[in-house]
Design a protein around this motif. Structure first.
Motif, PDB file in Angstrom:
ATOM      1  N   ALA A  14       0.833  -1.204   0.000  1.00 40.43           N
ATOM      2  CA  ALA A  14       0.000   0.000   0.000  1.00 40.43           C
ATOM      3  C   ALA A  14       0.872   1.260   0.000  1.00 40.43           C
ATOM      4  O   ALA A  14       0.582   2.232  -0.720  1.00 40.43           O
ATOM      5  N   ALA A  15       1.939   1.243   0.780  1.00 43.58           N
ATOM      6  CA  ALA A  15       2.830   2.407   0.835  1.00 43.58           C
ATOM      7  C   ALA A  15       3.560   2.604  -0.492  1.00 43.58           C
ATOM      8  O   ALA A  15       3.685   3.740  -0.980  1.00 43.58           O
ATOM      9  N   VAL A  16       4.021   1.527  -1.111  1.00 38.55           N
ATOM     10  CA  VAL A  16       4.702   1.623  -2.410  1.00 38.55           C
ATOM     11  C   VAL A  16       3.726   2.120  -3.464  1.00 38.55           C
ATOM     12  O   VAL A  16       4.060   2.976  -4.289  1.00 38.55           O
ATOM     13  N   GLY A  17       2.501   1.606  -3.439  1.00 33.36           N
ATOM     14  CA  GLY A  17       1.494   2.056  -4.393  1.00 33.36           C
ATOM     15  C   GLY A  17       1.203   3.538  -4.256  1.00 33.36           C
ATOM     16  O   GLY A  17       1.081   4.256  -5.256  1.00 33.36           O
ATOM     17  N   ARG A  18       1.130   4.009  -3.051  1.00 31.75           N
ATOM     18  CA  ARG A  18       0.879   5.438  -2.817  1.00 31.75           C
ATOM     19  C   ARG A  18       2.081   6.259  -3.280  1.00 31.75           C
ATOM     20  O   ARG A  18       1.925   7.329  -3.868  1.00 31.75           O
ATOM     21  N   TYR A  19       3.278   5.773  -3.021  1.00 33.67           N
ATOM     22  CA  TYR A  19       4.498   6.476  -3.422  1.00 33.67           C
ATOM     23  C   TYR A  19       4.593   6.560  -4.949  1.00 33.67           C
ATOM     24  O   TYR A  19       4.956   7.586  -5.499  1.00 33.67           O
ATOM     25  N   CYS A  20       4.261   5.435  -5.617  1.00 32.43           N
ATOM     26  CA  CYS A  20       4.380   5.382  -7.072  1.00 32.43           C
ATOM     27  C   CYS A  20       3.220   6.056  -7.788  1.00 32.43           C
ATOM     28  O   CYS A  20       3.283   6.273  -9.004  1.00 32.43           O
ATOM     29  N   ALA A  21       2.167   6.405  -7.082  1.00 33.69           N
ATOM     30  CA  ALA A  21       0.994   7.015  -7.712  1.00 33.69           C
ATOM     31  C   ALA A  21       1.280   8.429  -8.169  1.00 33.69           C
ATOM     32  O   ALA A  21       0.484   9.013  -8.892  1.00 33.69           O
ATOM     33  N   GLY A  22       2.389   9.002  -7.759  1.00 38.45           N
ATOM     34  CA  GLY A  22       2.748  10.335  -8.209  1.00 38.45           C
ATOM     35  C   GLY A  22       2.174  11.424  -7.334  1.00 38.45           C
ATOM     36  O   GLY A  22       2.109  12.565  -7.761  1.00 38.45           O
ATOM     37  N   ASN A  23       1.733  11.105  -6.144  1.00 39.05           N
ATOM     38  CA  ASN A  23       1.252  12.135  -5.237  1.00 39.05           C
ATOM     39  C   ASN A  23       2.430  13.003  -4.829  1.00 39.05           C
ATOM     40  O   ASN A  23       3.282  12.599  -4.067  1.00 39.05           O
TER      41      ASN A  23
END
Length: 130
Positions: A109-118
């Motif tokens: 979940a943390a990697v996904g949030r990091y990679c989402a470009g936020n």
């Protein structure tokens, strides 16, 4: 006359030592038992209690029902593995697998949030640091 476990009458076989043709060590279920388990089973035998440990089920939430998180991690880290019966060790391994899967889901979940470009640097107040 054939003996069911081999003919040791003509040899100098000592109980607990490997039989003829074996290269050492104890075979069978005792080989897999830790000293803690052997001690527990001996105490149960002497006291006339059943070999299965049922007391731990009455002492709170069993590991198999403990929710993944900090409390489960604490309990697993404080457990003396040598004192566990085979059934308890099975539940310990399953609980450790659940905890690892939970931690992996947090990481994903943390990697996904990091990679989402936020880009938090565009948010009011500037970049945030952990």
């Amino acid at each position: 006359m054939v003996q069911p476990f081999g003919d040791y009458s003509s040899s100098n076989h000592q109980p607990g030592s490997p039989g003829p043709g074996k290269k050492g060590g104890t075979d069978g279920p005792l080989r897999a038992m830790s000293p803690g388990v052997v001690d527990y089973l001996f105490r149960q035998l002497v006291s006339g209690e059943p070999a299965e440990d049922v007391q731990w089920e009455r002492e709170g939430t069993p590991l198999s029902a403990q929710a993944p998180g900090g409390e489960l991690a604490r309990r697993l880290s404080e457990t003396d593995l040598d004192a566990l019966t085979p059934t308890e060790l099975f539940h310990y391994v399953r609980a450790a697998q659940r905890l690892a899967a939970w931690a992996e889901s947090l990481r994903e979940a943390a990697v996904g949030r990091y990679c989402a470009g936020n880009d938090s640097s565009k948010a009011p107040g500037g970049p945030r640091h952990l």
